[in-house]
Design a protein around this motif. Structure first.
Motif, PDB file in Angstrom:
ATOM      1  N   ASP A  76       0.810  -1.224   0.000  1.00 26.77           N
ATOM      2  CA  ASP A  76       0.000   0.000   0.000  1.00 26.77           C
ATOM      3  C   ASP A  76       0.838   1.266   0.000  1.00 26.77           C
ATOM      4  OD1 ASP A  76       1.018  -0.334   2.497  1.00 26.77           O
ATOM      5  OD2 ASP A  76      -0.891  -0.265   3.563  1.00 26.77           O
ATOM      6  N   ARG A  77       2.174   1.141  -0.053  1.00 22.84           N
ATOM      7  CA  ARG A  77       3.062   2.307  -0.119  1.00 22.84           C
ATOM      8  C   ARG A  77       3.908   2.346  -1.385  1.00 22.84           C
ATOM      9  NH1 ARG A  77       3.934   5.491   4.329  1.00 22.84           N
ATOM     10  NH2 ARG A  77       3.078   4.820   6.327  1.00 22.84           N
ATOM     11  N   ILE A  78       3.999   1.258  -2.122  1.00 24.63           N
ATOM     12  CA  ILE A  78       4.883   1.181  -3.282  1.00 24.63           C
ATOM     13  C   ILE A  78       4.138   0.511  -4.426  1.00 24.63           C
ATOM     14  CG2 ILE A  78       7.067   0.293  -4.185  1.00 24.63           C
ATOM     15  CD1 ILE A  78       8.114   0.205  -1.326  1.00 24.63           C
ATOM     16  N   SER A  79       4.228   1.098  -5.618  1.00 26.29           N
ATOM     17  CA  SER A  79       3.661   0.509  -6.826  1.00 26.29           C
ATOM     18  C   SER A  79       4.614   0.758  -7.989  1.00 26.29           C
ATOM     19  CB  SER A  79       2.265   1.087  -7.124  1.00 26.29           C
ATOM     20  OG  SER A  79       2.307   2.499  -7.193  1.00 26.29           O
ATOM     21  N   VAL A  80       4.430  -0.003  -9.073  1.00 33.98           N
ATOM     22  CA  VAL A  80       5.368   0.005 -10.200  1.00 33.98           C
ATOM     23  C   VAL A  80       4.585   0.161 -11.498  1.00 33.98           C
ATOM     24  CG1 VAL A  80       7.101  -1.325 -11.463  1.00 33.98           C
ATOM     25  CG2 VAL A  80       7.042  -1.409  -8.971  1.00 33.98           C
ATOM     26  N   LEU A  81       5.152   0.949 -12.413  1.00 32.98           N
ATOM     27  CA  LEU A  81       4.590   1.135 -13.750  1.00 32.98           C
ATOM     28  C   LEU A  81       5.725   1.060 -14.765  1.00 32.98           C
ATOM     29  CD1 LEU A  81       2.322   2.017 -15.782  1.00 32.98           C
ATOM     30  CD2 LEU A  81       3.025   4.378 -15.289  1.00 32.98           C
ATOM     31  N   LYS A  82       5.513   0.304 -15.847  1.00 31.33           N
ATOM     32  CA  LYS A  82       6.486   0.221 -16.926  1.00 31.33           C
ATOM     33  C   LYS A  82       5.937   0.926 -18.161  1.00 31.33           C
ATOM     34  CE  LYS A  82       9.235  -3.850 -15.771  1.00 31.33           C
ATOM     35  NZ  LYS A  82       9.807  -5.116 -16.311  1.00 31.33           N
ATOM     36  N   VAL A  83       6.788   1.761 -18.771  1.00 36.40           N
ATOM     37  CA  VAL A  83       6.412   2.523 -19.961  1.00 36.40           C
ATOM     38  C   VAL A  83       7.411   2.204 -21.064  1.00 36.40           C
ATOM     39  CG1 VAL A  83       5.970   4.805 -20.912  1.00 36.40           C
ATOM     40  CG2 VAL A  83       5.487   4.365 -18.504  1.00 36.40           C
ATOM     41  N   ASN A  84       6.910   1.863 -22.244  1.00 33.22           N
ATOM     42  CA  ASN A  84       7.753   1.532 -23.390  1.00 33.22           C
ATOM     43  C   ASN A  84       8.022   2.776 -24.216  1.00 33.22           C
ATOM     44  OD1 ASN A  84       7.653  -1.328 -22.801  1.00 33.22           O
ATOM     45  ND2 ASN A  84       5.555  -1.284 -23.561  1.00 33.22           N
ATOM     46  N   THR A  85       9.277   3.082 -24.450  1.00 32.30           N
ATOM     47  CA  THR A  85       9.685   4.209 -25.277  1.00 32.30           C
ATOM     48  C   THR A  85      10.654   3.724 -26.344  1.00 32.30           C
ATOM     49  OG1 THR A  85      11.626   4.828 -23.952  1.00 32.30           O
ATOM     50  CG2 THR A  85       9.490   5.698 -23.241  1.00 32.30           C
ATOM     51  N   LYS A  86      10.930   4.586 -27.314  1.00 33.07           N
ATOM     52  CA  LYS A  86      11.877   4.231 -28.369  1.00 33.07           C
ATOM     53  C   LYS A  86      13.301   4.126 -27.846  1.00 33.07           C
ATOM     54  CE  LYS A  86       9.154   6.096 -32.191  1.00 33.07           C
ATOM     55  NZ  LYS A  86       9.101   7.018 -33.351  1.00 33.07           N
ATOM     56  N   GLN A  87      13.562   4.759 -26.698  1.00 28.23           N
ATOM     57  CA  GLN A  87      14.883   4.681 -26.091  1.00 28.23           C
ATOM     58  C   GLN A  87      15.018   3.475 -25.157  1.00 28.23           C
ATOM     59  OE1 GLN A  87      13.050   7.408 -26.289  1.00 28.23           O
ATOM     60  NE2 GLN A  87      14.255   8.768 -27.583  1.00 28.23           N
ATOM     61  N   GLY A  88      13.919   2.782 -24.874  1.00 32.11           N
ATOM     62  CA  GLY A  88      13.948   1.642 -23.970  1.00 32.11           C
ATOM     63  C   GLY A  88      12.796   1.702 -22.981  1.00 32.11           C
ATOM     64  N   THR A  89      12.745   0.735 -22.090  1.00 30.52           N
ATOM     65  CA  THR A  89      11.676   0.648 -21.100  1.00 30.52           C
ATOM     66  C   THR A  89      12.001   1.516 -19.887  1.00 30.52           C
ATOM     67  OG1 THR A  89      11.198  -1.617 -21.784  1.00 30.52           O
ATOM     68  CG2 THR A  89      10.331  -0.922 -19.657  1.00 30.52           C
ATOM     69  N   ILE A  90      10.985   2.244 -19.401  1.00 29.37           N
ATOM     70  CA  ILE A  90      11.128   3.040 -18.181  1.00 29.37           C
ATOM     71  C   ILE A  90      10.473   2.282 -17.044  1.00 29.37           C
ATOM     72  CG2 ILE A  90      10.653   5.237 -17.073  1.00 29.37           C
ATOM     73  CD1 ILE A  90      10.460   6.525 -19.757  1.00 29.37           C
ATOM     74  N   PHE A  91      11.233   2.007 -16.021  1.00 27.37           N
ATOM     75  CA  PHE A  91      10.761   1.300 -14.826  1.00 27.37           C
ATOM     76  C   PHE A  91      10.502   2.352 -13.746  1.00 27.37           C
ATOM     77  CE2 PHE A  91      11.246  -1.099 -10.890  1.00 27.37           C
ATOM     78  CZ  PHE A  91      10.629  -2.311 -11.170  1.00 27.37           C
ATOM     79  N   THR A  92       9.255   2.800 -13.624  1.00 32.04           N
ATOM     80  CA  THR A  92       8.913   3.858 -12.674  1.00 32.04           C
ATOM     81  C   THR A  92       8.388   3.242 -11.379  1.00 32.04           C
ATOM     82  OG1 THR A  92       6.673   4.092 -13.548  1.00 32.04           O
ATOM     83  CG2 THR A  92       8.375   5.462 -14.532  1.00 32.04           C
TER      84      THR A  92
END
Length: 355
Positions: A76-92
């Protein structure tokens, strides 16, 4: 964050033109998704039967939504989102740290879980850590040259140790700027401003950040101000959006005059179909002829907008504008009168939203 106020937050974020927003202390139960006019909101909280505290969430613009994977919650304090870009994957990573009043065990447990989450990212992925860390960064780039730039604010030992161990850097300390654009939260009693919200990334990717600053004028109904980072990245689209065919107004099917027009139009279109084609092309011509004849005769169905905010925009926007003006006046001059005016304008806006 209130479910009824999501539409107002959607409008404010669209005014700022941000693509991905991470939300902390949402205090919403369970896991849910709401799609508004400009953004899709995700939140991860405690089960409905437990108390509504903590919680994290994401607001993703509908434009790069197809480049984002569904967010996942660690707790309940930490979550993860992955975003695909042309430069690579962003692990937020979205984080909401314990406050100063929390026990040392709770703080240590949070940072251990946060470090384990960061290390799950592949070495080639871009890690961006955002959130409310309830910590202050010291102006000491000599002792921590790899983690802090020349423009730090105050102290947060656990956060600095996390950055040092994982080769991370606090982006807000890399850029010069006015002091009031680096602080995000005002203490309610001392009226002293502090920087508690940070954007952190790997040191090797810090050149992709163009700026990180605060926006005090962003009215998101929170005591923390909006922290915005500009990056030199371009989203990658994996799914081509197929435009759905417009629906025919079937309420006119009983009209005999329109039925006669439909049959005449359909006979003409079928007669013009080229029969010396493949079965796939023949079916495509036949289906389009039926749809075009129906739309010409009966007309297209008018879309009914179910968005309550769009229907009540003329009533809501004046109340929100008065609330934003009162908030800016209170921030520039914190007195009892300006606070009372802001509280009154906020209550009026909440009552208007609930109508």
């Amino acid at each position: 964050m209130d479910e009824n106020g999501i539409a107002t937050i959607d409008l404010e974020l669209s005014r700022r033109g941000v693509d991905i927003v991470e939300l902390q202390e949402t205090r919403l139960a369970g896991t849910c998704t709401i799609k508004e006019a400009n953004y899709t909101f995700f939140w991860i909280g405690r089960p409905p039967e437990e108390s509504r505290i903590y919680g994290t969430g994401f607001a993703i613009s509908n434009r790069p939504l197809c480049s984002s994977q569904t967010p996942s919650g660690v707790n309940d304090r930490i979550s993860v989102l992955k975003v695909n870009t042309k430069q690579g994957t962003i692990f937020t990573v979205n984080a909401y740290a314990p406050t100063l009043a929390a026990s040392s065990d709770d703080k240590d447990c949070f940072y251990h879980t946060l470090e384990d989450t960061i290390r799950k990212a592949f070495i080639w992925e871009r890690v961006i850590l955002l959130g409310d860390f309830n910590a202050r960064i010291v102006e000491d780039d000599f002792s921590w040259p790899k983690c802090i730039g020349h423009f730090g604010v105050e102290n947060g030992q656990r956060l600095i140790q996390l950055c040092c161990k994982n080769n991370l850097v606090v982006t807000s300390t890399l850029f010069p700027g006015k002091p009031h654009r680096k602080v995000s939260w005002c203490h309610p009693r001392s009226k002293t401003w502090h920087q508690l919200d940070f954007v952190i990334t790997r040191s090797k990717h810090k050149e992709e950040f163009l700026n990180t600053r605060l926006y005090h004028s962003a009215d998101c109904d929170s005591d923390h101000n909006l922290v915005v980072s500009k990056l030199r990245l371009e989203p990658r689209t994996y799914h081509n959006q197929i435009k759905a065919s417009k629906k025919i107004d079937v309420s006119n099917l009983r009209n005999q005059k329109l039925q006669k027009c439909y049959h005449q139009s359909l006979d003409k279109k079928i007669a013009a179909i080229n029969t010396h084609t493949s079965p796939e092309e023949h079916w495509e011509q036949l289906s389009s002829s039926i749809h075009n004849a129906g739309s010409e005769a009966f007309g297209l169905k008018k879309r009914q907008d179910p968005d309550w905010y769009s229907q009540s925009r003329e009533l809501l926007e004046p109340a929100l504008d008065r609330k934003r003006a009162a908030m800016l006046k209170y921030q520039s001059r914190a007195t009892r009168q300006t606070f009372a005016d802001y509280h009154s304008a906020k209550s009026e806006a909440q009552r208007t939203v609930r109508l």
